[in-house]
Enzyme design. Structure first.
Site, PDB file in Angstrom:
ATOM      1  N   PRO A   1       0.812  -1.405   0.056  1.00 13.42           N
ATOM      2  CA  PRO A   1      -0.164  -0.146  -0.107  1.00 13.42           C
ATOM      3  C   PRO A   1       0.886   1.353   0.162  1.00 13.42           C
ATOM      4  O   PRO A   1       1.951   1.150   0.776  1.00 13.42           O
ATOM      5  CB  PRO A   1      -0.764  -0.247   1.171  1.00 13.42           C
ATOM      6  CG  PRO A   1      -0.788  -1.434   1.769  1.00 13.42           C
ATOM      7  CD  PRO A   1       0.579  -2.070   1.294  1.00 13.42           C
ATOM      8  N   VAL A   2       0.371   2.269  -0.886  1.00 13.34           N
ATOM      9  CA  VAL A   2       1.208   3.426  -1.053  1.00 13.34           C
ATOM     10  C   VAL A   2       0.909   4.393   0.402  1.00 13.34           C
ATOM     11  O   VAL A   2       0.019   4.519   0.611  1.00 13.34           O
ATOM     12  CB  VAL A   2       1.003   4.379  -2.326  1.00 13.34           C
ATOM     13  CG1 VAL A   2       1.428   5.541  -2.440  1.00 13.34           C
ATOM     14  CG2 VAL A   2       1.343   3.296  -3.317  1.00 13.34           C
TER      15      VAL A   2
ATOM     16  N   ALA B   1       1.350   4.235   3.335  1.00 15.93           N
ATOM     17  CA  ALA B   1       0.762   3.788   4.636  1.00 15.93           C
ATOM     18  C   ALA B   1       1.997   3.610   5.468  1.00 15.93           C
ATOM     19  O   ALA B   1       1.740   2.814   6.536  1.00 15.93           O
ATOM     20  CB  ALA B   1       0.128   2.644   4.088  1.00 15.93           C
ATOM     21  N   GLY B   2       3.169   3.913   5.341  1.00  9.80           N
ATOM     22  CA  GLY B   2       4.345   3.834   6.356  1.00  9.80           C
ATOM     23  C   GLY B   2       5.077   2.462   6.035  1.00  9.80           C
ATOM     24  O   GLY B   2       5.717   2.108   7.035  1.00  9.80           O
ATOM     25  N   LEU B   3       4.738   1.790   4.981  1.00 16.28           N
ATOM     26  CA  LEU B   3       5.342   0.356   4.797  1.00 16.28           C
ATOM     27  C   LEU B   3       6.456   0.558   3.787  1.00 16.28           C
ATOM     28  O   LEU B   3       7.105  -0.730   3.437  1.00 16.28           O
ATOM     29  CB  LEU B   3       4.377  -0.667   4.377  1.00 16.28           C
ATOM     30  CG  LEU B   3       3.175  -0.854   5.168  1.00 16.28           C
ATOM     31  CD1 LEU B   3       2.108  -1.874   4.579  1.00 16.28           C
ATOM     32  CD2 LEU B   3       3.341  -1.175   6.579  1.00 16.28           C
TER      33      LEU B   3
ATOM     34  N   SER C   1       6.750   1.613   0.765  1.00 19.06           N
ATOM     35  CA  SER C   1       6.708   1.198  -0.661  1.00 19.06           C
ATOM     36  C   SER C   1       7.795   2.102  -1.601  1.00 19.06           C
ATOM     37  O   SER C   1       7.954   1.329  -2.539  1.00 19.06           O
ATOM     38  CB  SER C   1       4.866   1.949  -0.969  1.00 19.06           C
ATOM     39  OG  SER C   1       5.112   2.170  -2.322  1.00 19.06           O
ATOM     40  N   SER C   2       7.923   3.246  -1.292  1.00 14.52           N
ATOM     41  CA  SER C   2       8.654   4.080  -2.362  1.00 14.52           C
ATOM     42  C   SER C   2      10.247   3.444  -2.121  1.00 14.52           C
ATOM     43  O   SER C   2      10.852   3.212  -3.034  1.00 14.52           O
ATOM     44  CB  SER C   2       8.634   5.744  -2.218  1.00 14.52           C
ATOM     45  OG  SER C   2       9.017   5.763  -0.872  1.00 14.52           O
TER      46      SER C   2
ATOM     47  N   ALA D   1      11.247   0.451  -1.301  1.00 12.08           N
ATOM     48  CA  ALA D   1      11.213  -0.795  -2.163  1.00 12.08           C
ATOM     49  C   ALA D   1      11.193  -0.707  -3.559  1.00 12.08           C
ATOM     50  O   ALA D   1      12.007  -1.502  -4.117  1.00 12.08           O
ATOM     51  CB  ALA D   1      10.144  -1.651  -1.630  1.00 12.08           C
TER      52      ALA D   1
ATOM     53  N   ASP E   1      14.837   2.563   4.885  1.00 13.29           N
ATOM     54  CA  ASP E   1      13.918   2.132   4.379  1.00 13.29           C
ATOM     55  C   ASP E   1      14.431   1.153   2.844  1.00 13.29           C
ATOM     56  O   ASP E   1      14.245   0.065   2.449  1.00 13.29           O
ATOM     57  CB  ASP E   1      12.736   2.847   3.285  1.00 13.29           C
ATOM     58  CG  ASP E   1      11.850   3.363   4.403  1.00 13.29           C
ATOM     59  OD1 ASP E   1      11.833   3.203   5.675  1.00 13.29           O
ATOM     60  OD2 ASP E   1      10.928   4.042   3.859  1.00 13.29           O
TER      61      ASP E   1
END
Lengths: 326, 326
Positions: free
Chosen positions: A105-106, A108-110, A112-113, A115, A156
Site C-alpha cells: 500500500p502506498v 501507509a508507512g510500509l 513502498s517507495s 522498495a 527504507d
C-alpha cells in the site's frame, strides 16, 4: 528478454518518532513485495507503467502521462530517478520500459517507495548484466527516496535491500540483528493518509512546550526499544507483545495515534494478539499486531470488521532479488 | 425534624496509579452530590433506604433487607458503619432512619462511597446538634471507607469534605490548592465495572517485569502532574488539556485504558475538548474531557453517541454541608 527484481516492504517494530531524538528503532522486512521489470528500448525514452493505474513517458526531464494525468508525475518520477541513477552508474544510455507490480500500500508507512527504488535499481543493473552489491543498491536508490521524503534516513532502502531485521540509530547507522523466530504479524491499514513530516513536527512542538515531560518519555522509549531488541533475540514473543503495547501507549502520549489506530489495536488484542501498536508515523497509516499463528485469521477478521484492510504478513530474511526472464 | 447533608463526588485530574509509587495526584470535587438525610427512631435499629433500590435494617450487626436482597448488605453496610461511628463519637445510642439520594454513579471511580460516608457522618452530627469539624468528618468516615476499599488513601473523604482541588502525595498527605478557573468537564461513564485492586496489581506486575521502562515512565508522569499543578494555578486550560492528553497516553502505556475509554477520549477531542483522559483506576469506569463552555453539549452528545453516559460537571469549591429541615 527482461530483468525483474522484487524488494520487500518494511514495518517498524519499535522506536518510531523517538528515533528522531537519537533512540534506536527496530525495522523489519515483510513478505509483501514491490516487483519491477525492466527492458531496453530503441529510443532514449523511459516509459513506466504501474499497477496503481499510473503510466507515462519521460523524455529527458519532460513527462508525458498516458494514465493518471499530471498526478502520475509525482508517482513515477522517483522510479525514473532510480532507473537513471542506475543507468549512469552502468554508463548506459538506453531508453527503458519499466513495469511495476507492487503489493505494498502506498503512503501507509510500509516503505513502498523505498522498495520500488531498490527493485528498480537492482532490475536495471541485472538487465545490463551487473549484480550490484547491496551497498551499491542502497546508495543508488538514495536519490529517488530524497525526491519522495526530502531527508530520508536511508532505513527504507537498507531494509528492502537486506531483508531481515535491522536496528537503526541516528549517527550510528544500521546494525542487522539475527532473529530466528518467524514474527507473524497482521498489519491493519487504516487507509487514512497522513503526512509524516507534519507528525514529526507536531512531536517536536510538544517537546518544545513540555521538555521536562517529553524528554524523559523519549528516554523511556529508548529503554523500551533496547529491551525489545534483547527480547526479539531471545525469541520471547509474549514479552515482545507486552512491549509493543507499552510502546503504543508512549506513541499515544506524544500524540501520534488516532481513534482508528487505537481501535484496531484494541480489537486485535481482544482477538488474541500478543501485542499491537501503530507502526510508522501514526495519525493514520498502519498498525501491526503480533499474532500467534492460530489467531491470524481471527485477528485479520477483527481488523476488517473494524473497517481496516488487514495484511497477513511475516518477517522475510531475504532482501531484494533479481533475475532474468527470457 | 431531620438533618440533611450533601457531599460532592470527585474526579482525578492527574496522577492516578502513579500516586501508588509516590508521585503526586490532583483531585477535584465536582458538582455531583450524595445527599443523606437522618432522623432518630424510638428503637435502636438503623434503617437505611437508598435511591439505588436497596434498603434494609441493621439491629446491632444483624442485617435484614427490605429491597435488594442480601446484596443490599454490601451497599448499605458502609453507611451503617459511618452512622454508628458518628453516634459513638457523639455518645448517642439512638436508632436512625437514613435516606440516601445520590446522583453519583456507583463503582465508577467518582468517590461515591466516600461522599456517602462523609455526608452520613455530617448529617448524624447535625441531627444531634453538632457541627463536626472537617478534620473530624474525614476521620469519622475512615472506617466506612476501609470497609469498601480495604486500604483507602483517605483522599476521597478529604475531597468530599473540603471541596475544591487538592494535591495528594503518599506520606505527605493532602495539600489544598487554589484554582480560580471553573474547570468545566464532561464526565463520560463507560458503565463498565472494574476492580481498582486488580488494576493496581496489574500495573505492579508490569513494573516488576519491566522496571527499566516503567520506573522512568512513573517519574515522567510525576513531572507531568507537577507541571499540571502549576498550569492549573496559572489558569491556562489549553495547556492543561494538552497535559491531560499526554497523561492518558501514559496511562495507556501502563495498560489501564481500554477500547471504550480510548474511544470516548477521541470523540471528545474531535467534538472540541481541550484534552481528555481516563479518570481513576481505568479499565472501564469514567473518562473526563476538559470542555470549553460552548462545546459542552456537543461533547456530551458525542460521548452519548459513542455509548457512554455523559455528566456535565464542574469544580465545586464547597465540600460537605449540612442543615436541619423541620
Amino acid at each position: 528478454m527482461k530483468a525483474i527484481a522484487s524488494a520487500p516492504a518494511k514495518i517498524i517494530l519499535a522506536g518510531e518518532h523517538f528515533v528522531v531524538y537519537g533512540e534506536p528503532a527496530i525495522v523489519m522486512a515483510i513478505d509483501c513485495y514491490a516487483k519491477v521489470s525492466v527492458k531496453d528500448r530503441n529510443d532514449n525514452v523511459i516509459h513506466i507503467a504501474s499497477n496503481l493505474g499510473f503510466s507515462g513517458s519521460f523524455k529527458g526531464n519532460r513527462f508525458q502521462p498516458d494514465h493518471g494525468g499530471l498526478g502520475a508525475h509525482k508517482i513515477l518520477e522517483p522510479i525514473r530517478i532510480a532507473s537513471q541513477t542506475a543507468l549512469k552508474e552502468l554508463k548506459e544510455e538506453s531508453g527503458l520500459n519499466i513495469v511495476i507490480k507492487s503489493e505494498i500500500p502506498v503512503a501507509a508507512g510500509l516503505g513502498s517507495s523505498g522498495a520500488l527504488a531498490v527493485a528498480t535499481v537492482a532490475a536495471v543493473g541485472k538487465f545490463f548484466g551487473v549484480n550490484f552489491t547491496k551497498e551499491k543498491i542502497v546508495n543508488l536508490s538514495f536519490e529517488a527516496e530524497r525526491f519522495v521524503h526530502g531527508k530520508p534516513s536511508g532505513i527504507d532502502q537498507a531494509i528492502s535491500t537486506n531483508g531481515g531485521i535491522i536496528v537503526y540509530k541516528k549517527n550510528q547507522g544500521i546494525t542487522p540483528i539475527k532473529v530466528k523466530k518467524k514474527i507473524p504479524l497482521i498489519i491493519g491499514n487504516t487507509g487514512e493518509l497522513r503526512s509524516t513530516g507534519d507528525l514529526v513536527k507536531a512531536v517536536k512542538i510538544k517537546r518544545d512546550r513540555f521538555p521536562k515531560i517529553i524528554d524523559p518519555l523519549i528516554k523511556t522509549a529508548g529503554h523500551l526499544t533496547t529491551k525489545a531488541i534483547k527480547t526479539l533475540k531471545s525469541g520471547d514473543l509474549t514479552k515482545f507483545g507486552e512491549l509493543m503495547n507499552i510502546n503504543h501507549g508512549l506513541l499515544s502520549a506524544i500524540g501520534v495515534s488516532n481513534k482508528t489506530l487505537d481501535n484496531f489495536v484494541h480489537v486485535a488484542i481482544e482477538a488474541g494478539a500478543l501485542g499491537a501498536k501503530l507502526t510508522g508515523a501514526g495519525g493514520g497509516g498502519c498498525m501491526i499486531a503480533l499474532s500467534p499463528l492460530k489467531k491470524r485469521k481471527k485477528i485479520a477478521k477483527a481488523i476488517k470488521n473494524a473497517g481496516g484492510t488487514p495484511i497477513i504478513s511475516s518477517k522475510v530474511d531475504e532482501g531484494v532479488k533479481s533475475w532474468i526472464q527470457k
